[in-house]
Design a protein around this motif. Structure first.
Motif, PDB file in Angstrom:
ATOM      1  N   GLY A   1      -5.092  -5.553  -8.278  1.00 47.99           N
ATOM      2  CA  GLY A   1      -4.734  -5.318  -6.886  1.00 47.99           C
ATOM      3  C   GLY A   1      -3.295  -5.656  -6.546  1.00 47.99           C
ATOM      4  O   GLY A   1      -2.997  -6.063  -5.428  1.00 47.99           O
TER       5      GLY A   1
ATOM      6  N   SER B   1      -0.031  -5.504  -4.929  1.00 49.24           N
ATOM      7  CA  SER B   1       0.182  -4.782  -3.677  1.00 49.24           C
ATOM      8  C   SER B   1       1.211  -3.665  -3.815  1.00 49.24           C
ATOM      9  O   SER B   1       1.266  -2.776  -2.986  1.00 49.24           O
TER      10      SER B   1
ATOM     11  N   PHE C   1       0.897  -1.384  -5.744  1.00 46.48           N
ATOM     12  CA  PHE C   1       0.098  -0.191  -5.986  1.00 46.48           C
ATOM     13  C   PHE C   1      -0.939   0.021  -4.886  1.00 46.48           C
ATOM     14  O   PHE C   1      -1.856   0.795  -5.029  1.00 46.48           O
ATOM     15  N   GLY C   2      -0.784  -0.716  -3.783  1.00 45.89           N
ATOM     16  CA  GLY C   2      -1.643  -0.503  -2.634  1.00 45.89           C
ATOM     17  C   GLY C   2      -1.409   0.889  -2.053  1.00 45.89           C
ATOM     18  O   GLY C   2      -0.332   1.470  -2.199  1.00 45.89           O
ATOM     19  N   TYR C   3      -2.448   1.412  -1.410  1.00 54.80           N
ATOM     20  CA  TYR C   3      -2.350   2.773  -0.905  1.00 54.80           C
ATOM     21  C   TYR C   3      -1.156   2.954   0.028  1.00 54.80           C
ATOM     22  O   TYR C   3      -0.360   3.875  -0.139  1.00 54.80           O
ATOM     23  N   ALA C   4      -1.068   2.084   1.022  1.00 57.69           N
ATOM     24  CA  ALA C   4      -0.069   2.314   2.069  1.00 57.69           C
ATOM     25  C   ALA C   4       1.358   2.259   1.522  1.00 57.69           C
ATOM     26  O   ALA C   4       2.255   2.931   2.043  1.00 57.69           O
TER      27      ALA C   4
ATOM     28  N   SER D   1       6.135  -9.930   6.668  1.00 62.10           N
ATOM     29  CA  SER D   1       5.763  -9.284   5.402  1.00 62.10           C
ATOM     30  C   SER D   1       4.699  -8.212   5.555  1.00 62.10           C
ATOM     31  O   SER D   1       4.559  -7.357   4.694  1.00 62.10           O
ATOM     32  N   GLY D   2       3.935  -8.280   6.648  1.00 65.12           N
ATOM     33  CA  GLY D   2       2.835  -7.332   6.803  1.00 65.12           C
ATOM     34  C   GLY D   2       3.297  -6.025   7.419  1.00 65.12           C
ATOM     35  O   GLY D   2       4.460  -5.847   7.784  1.00 65.12           O
ATOM     36  N   PHE D   3       2.344  -5.101   7.538  1.00 68.60           N
ATOM     37  CA  PHE D   3       2.710  -3.780   8.048  1.00 68.60           C
ATOM     38  C   PHE D   3       3.061  -3.834   9.541  1.00 68.60           C
ATOM     39  O   PHE D   3       3.987  -3.163   9.992  1.00 68.60           O
TER      40      PHE D   3
ATOM     41  N   ILE E   1      -5.101   3.612   6.132  1.00 74.95           N
ATOM     42  CA  ILE E   1      -5.367   2.422   5.337  1.00 74.95           C
ATOM     43  C   ILE E   1      -4.414   1.273   5.649  1.00 74.95           C
ATOM     44  O   ILE E   1      -4.723   0.120   5.381  1.00 74.95           O
ATOM     45  N   SER E   2      -3.279   1.553   6.278  1.00 76.55           N
ATOM     46  CA  SER E   2      -2.434   0.435   6.696  1.00 76.55           C
ATOM     47  C   SER E   2      -3.178  -0.447   7.696  1.00 76.55           C
ATOM     48  O   SER E   2      -2.827  -1.618   7.858  1.00 76.55           O
TER      49      SER E   2
ATOM     50  N   ARG F   1      -1.833  -5.498   4.468  1.00 77.27           N
ATOM     51  CA  ARG F   1      -1.351  -5.557   3.076  1.00 77.27           C
ATOM     52  C   ARG F   1      -2.282  -6.374   2.220  1.00 77.27           C
ATOM     53  O   ARG F   1      -2.408  -6.148   1.016  1.00 77.27           O
TER      54      ARG F   1
ATOM     55  N   GLY G   1      -2.755  -8.934   0.417  1.00 76.16           N
ATOM     56  CA  GLY G   1      -2.674  -9.565  -0.891  1.00 76.16           C
ATOM     57  C   GLY G   1      -3.092  -8.647  -2.016  1.00 76.16           C
ATOM     58  O   GLY G   1      -3.384  -9.077  -3.111  1.00 76.16           O
ATOM     59  N   GLY G   2      -3.119  -7.356  -1.734  1.00 77.72           N
ATOM     60  CA  GLY G   2      -3.363  -6.430  -2.820  1.00 77.72           C
ATOM     61  C   GLY G   2      -4.825  -6.320  -3.228  1.00 77.72           C
ATOM     62  O   GLY G   2      -5.136  -6.087  -4.386  1.00 77.72           O
ATOM     63  N   ASP G   3      -5.727  -6.429  -2.279  1.00 82.78           N
ATOM     64  CA  ASP G   3      -7.148  -6.182  -2.568  1.00 82.78           C
ATOM     65  C   ASP G   3      -7.277  -4.835  -3.260  1.00 82.78           C
ATOM     66  O   ASP G   3      -6.834  -3.814  -2.754  1.00 82.78           O
TER      67      ASP G   3
ATOM     68  N   PHE H   1      -8.115  -1.457  -1.800  1.00 82.52           N
ATOM     69  CA  PHE H   1      -7.129  -0.666  -1.076  1.00 82.52           C
ATOM     70  C   PHE H   1      -6.025  -0.167  -2.008  1.00 82.52           C
ATOM     71  O   PHE H   1      -4.984   0.280  -1.561  1.00 82.52           O
ATOM     72  N   GLY H   2      -6.260  -0.278  -3.313  1.00 82.44           N
ATOM     73  CA  GLY H   2      -5.314   0.275  -4.267  1.00 82.44           C
ATOM     74  C   GLY H   2      -5.243   1.786  -4.125  1.00 82.44           C
ATOM     75  O   GLY H   2      -6.205   2.428  -3.680  1.00 82.44           O
TER      76      GLY H   2
END
Lengths: 325, 325, 325, 325
Positions: A170, A172, A174-177, D11-13, D162-163, D167, D169-171, D174-175
């Motif tokens: 996971g 981030s 390579f996260g979708y968004a 850091s977040g969207f 998906i945003s 973010r 932590g790269g779960d 949501f890749g």
């Protein structure tokens, strides 16, 4: 004849595609699945669409000391993680290693199945080529073998779908968004796949791949890999196409096309598409290879290799047509 | 036994998926392909990854008067375009119509194969359900049959991937740049699939679907279809799941899951996933059905129907596991 | 000071992005919009989110003979469609041509605004660079100017989002379902942008771009363009980065980064990102340029050019930060 | 007048979008940025396209005890993470909390800015609505206020890009490879946004939202959110549209459209689009609201709220037109 097969690394994308192909393979019976992040789950918990007969197989923690009786083991582990463990697998178990640890390693055949099937048949340890080398070398082999291009001046620009980066816990990046609508070059002048490509170029041509340039990119799609390769050589487009058609005559999985190949042509299949465009006045040949990075670039070629080492017809279980659209 | 089959509408997405499945079907031999935009091309010109043995089959202009001898014809034509032409196909040719013209039409079986296989077996004219009805009715049938929900209060919110809109001659509304990163509701209070859904609800429940609400949406993905359905009923979640597990016991293609179903679970397969969540204190049941709109929603179910009318095992050639990721 | 501006080609992607930027420009007042497919509609009918003050402006059929009084006209017409028509625009109307007909044409400045602002300021006819040249030349200019690479050995591998193909009347090749999850090389050895790139390389370097290779690709994303360029030269990575930082010192829109540039860094902005990786022992320099093909590659640079020819600060109205994610 | 503003959660969207809007805001000067995963980096290291004047601002670890002098703080922290920390921010610093901890909390205004601007102006603590409530309530408010629908029978089907999942932590759920081409329902009958929606429905209507059903879905796109809402009421479509046009007359950010709203209409903007379709014979009203989940659903509305509490014109810095395509 039914062979008992196992998969280690079932949680990853390569392992998952191996599962899909093995589930549809008429001579393979999946009796063992191992993985880290999904150990303890049943296959159906991890893969809701798995065939009913495999649904309740429990994913085990990976331990080469506790394998059941197996004819073939498919290993799809991160690079650096398979060398030590696979050394402990009994010699009676044939192995196809989809991961990166055994390419051109001692005792292992290099599994470039469309080009060197004879080097693979009958072996018990096969290292699957990397996804980038698979596309690149499939495109280059006919030209190198025929002496149509110079091995020392090859510039590869390669693009892969994001599954090529692995599930990766996971990350981030390579996260979708963050990956969607993004195109990312990486690993400049230092990509791990270069030695494998250079070694194979040298074997195919008898010359040195000294001038090799390889630049990989991540493209916002799940599957698909394209190598666009600029070479030096005096051939015409027709001569390149002819050389490739001769080279792959009778081979099941490589298609030589007049038009530039598109990655979607290969999605979900073990096919590779190659094409060429040349300008002999400028000593210029452009070679292109398109594959599914999880098909010919991973699990598809792995099953093809398993067929070869088990004496089965090469296409068994990997002859499905691509998914379109 | 090998049956001679044909496809008309090969240029579209439904036709293309039918081609993929038929190419891998052990009892079907594709001997005829017809289409408008691709007439005159060989299959390989239109589908570069088609198996080699089919590559040179020439796509013909569609003319029911000039069919070769066929056992089964798959028709995947735009709504409004098949009624007249298919009426001219000889009675000796069995037809599965993936298009919309014959659903609940006289002389045609309604091909809801997972629910009413007995209505289909032995018939020679089968109308495939629409993609939205396929997902919706698969989720609702167990609840309606068991009387767990009221047929007169059903609110369907449905979402399909963009292949559901067809190739459509390149309507720029479905162009990549305009469809990507866009979510579009359409056809409010007037969608063409409503009568088919209402009729089937009435048949399954014995009551009227008077309060039916159906709102479709286009989602930026190629394949996949999800129906989220809000119903009135006093059942618990467990009772709904149990009813579905009993209803589909022994059926090959419907999976009842505890977790909400995701469309990707079904991609490339003929599977349908259904699940339920209920709040009996509020007389509330949420039913969900997820399919591949080109699989269970079109070509997958069509091949299943063809198997049924030809007396083949229902799963022949459509038992491939889903593509993941 | 408020200038009266118009857009012709409002229906296309370049025209739409010009509208967005002009709507937010403090010195531009949009008084005229023309287009083919949308003539007769109000702006709000075509662009539902257009600012309220522009909502009722009616899109007119394009006719250079019936222009209102304008200070600046932005033209975003398909290649081959602007030369004749723009010749009939009164000389009093300044023109920025986003289309391809006037690049290096007589009487037109070539609008490579980050590199040659002095050639543009004060002119009344400016031809915007193509999207591929914009990314490529921005990356190459510092190296060519400093003599760090040889102009005669440049190999460009370029990748654009699908909006780069234009709205195109809905060509089904650019439909969502066929473009998504697909990567397509095209125009091999014959792309229309090559002469523009070659001419500019020659001007920047004083040498010939004889060995130029340019291979474009369509990538499944809406916006974004990356050029990956392999060059011959003995510089180190640090020397290339230093040269670029000096070259673009004080310039607003070009960012020189240590890491390889990603297209998403530029989305929705007029920025260009360039970086370099070199191996001096092999005479190898890799240059990279990333832009938004509709920003720096089209409307963003067009507004920058309009600012230059109108005597406004170069960044006016195009200094928005990129959209992330 | 220039106000000193800060962002925590950069850091977040949501924080990133706040940065983009604040960077373009004529009255806001960003002097403080805090975040966890990026603490110690300069803004330019995290956001390569940030305006040059902000590039070297160092991201600090979040500590309310060490804030600089600020007029406004934007907080974009995960739910459950802001209540305690924001309580320690000096009263002299106005706060807009984009996160979920203070909605309908004591001492905090609920920042539904397009509907209740008077409740926000002059306050010093404002809780931004959630993204799902923002779209839902903007669509419902005119109908509830005019008594056109019953507050006790509202069924919401909501879909977010998906945003909206953060973010995180790269779960790996949501890749890219697992989220792309997937549509996922989640949080059935228990979503965290329900109380906020129910409370606001009750306030707008004077009745109880007893029958509320809310089903969220993740859609494979980065940005965009659509709520499709089935209501009970006897109004015609025209009456609903008229009610909405009257309700939002003079308001800057809500557009009432005859056609069903598409999420892409709003991308990158603070706009909300609402529309309606009704069947009075069946007591049926469908309401739809489309927004950018990071715009009106997060940072856009936050800046609008900040303008209101600072006495600035409501649209300052958030009047940019949407990005298309």
């Amino acid at each position: 004849m039914t062979l008992r097969v196992g998969i280690v690394g079932i949680s990853g994308f390569g392992g998952g595609e191996a599962l899909r192909l093995i589930a549809g393979h008429p001579s393979f019976d999946l009796v063992y699945a191992a993985g880290e992040s999904s150990a303890g789950l049943r296959l159906v918990d991890r893969f809701p669409g798995v065939p009913a007969r495999l649904a309740d197989l429990v994913i085990e923690p990976w331990d080469p000391a506790s394998l059941p009786a197996l004819d073939v083991l498919f290993a799809s582990l991160p690079t650096g993680r398979s060398a030590e463990a696979l050394a402990r697998v009994p010699a009676s178990v044939k192995i196809v290693d989809i991961g990166g640890d055994h390419r051109y390693a001692e005792g292992w055949a290099y599994g470039l199945a469309d080009i060197w099937p004879d080097r693979i048949a009958g072996r018990s340890r096969v290292a699957n080529p990397g996804c980038f080398p698979a596309a690149t070398l499939t495109a280059l082999a006919p030209l190198l073998s025929a002496g149509l291009i110079e091995p020392g001046h090859i510039v590869i620009d390669a693009k892969t779908g994001i599954s090529g980066a692995g599930r990766g816990g996971g990350d981030s990046r390579f996260g979708y968004a963050e990956s969607n609508e993004n195109l990312v070059p990486y690993g400049l002048l230092q990509h791990v796949h270069m030695p494998e490509i250079a070694t194979t170029i040298a074997q195919l041509s008898g010359g040195s791949a000294a001038g090799l340039v390889f630049t990989p990119h991540l493209v916002p799609m799940t599957r698909g890999l394209l190598a666009t390769i600029v070479c030096r050589g005096r051939a015409t487009t027709a001569e390149c196409l002819d050389a490739a058609r001769r080279f792959y005559a009778g081979r099941a999985f490589v298609r030589v096309t007049d038009a530039p190949p598109q990655t979607k042509w290969a999605t979900g299949s073990n096919l590779a598409f190659v094409s060429y465009a040349a300008d002999p006045e400028r000593d210029l040949v452009i070679a292109m290879g398109a594959i599914d990075n999880l098909g010919k670039g991973a699990a598809g070629q792995a099953v093809q290799n398993a067929n070869l080492i088990c004496g089965l017809p090469e296409s068994t279980g990997v002859d499905g047509a691509p998914v379109w659209p």
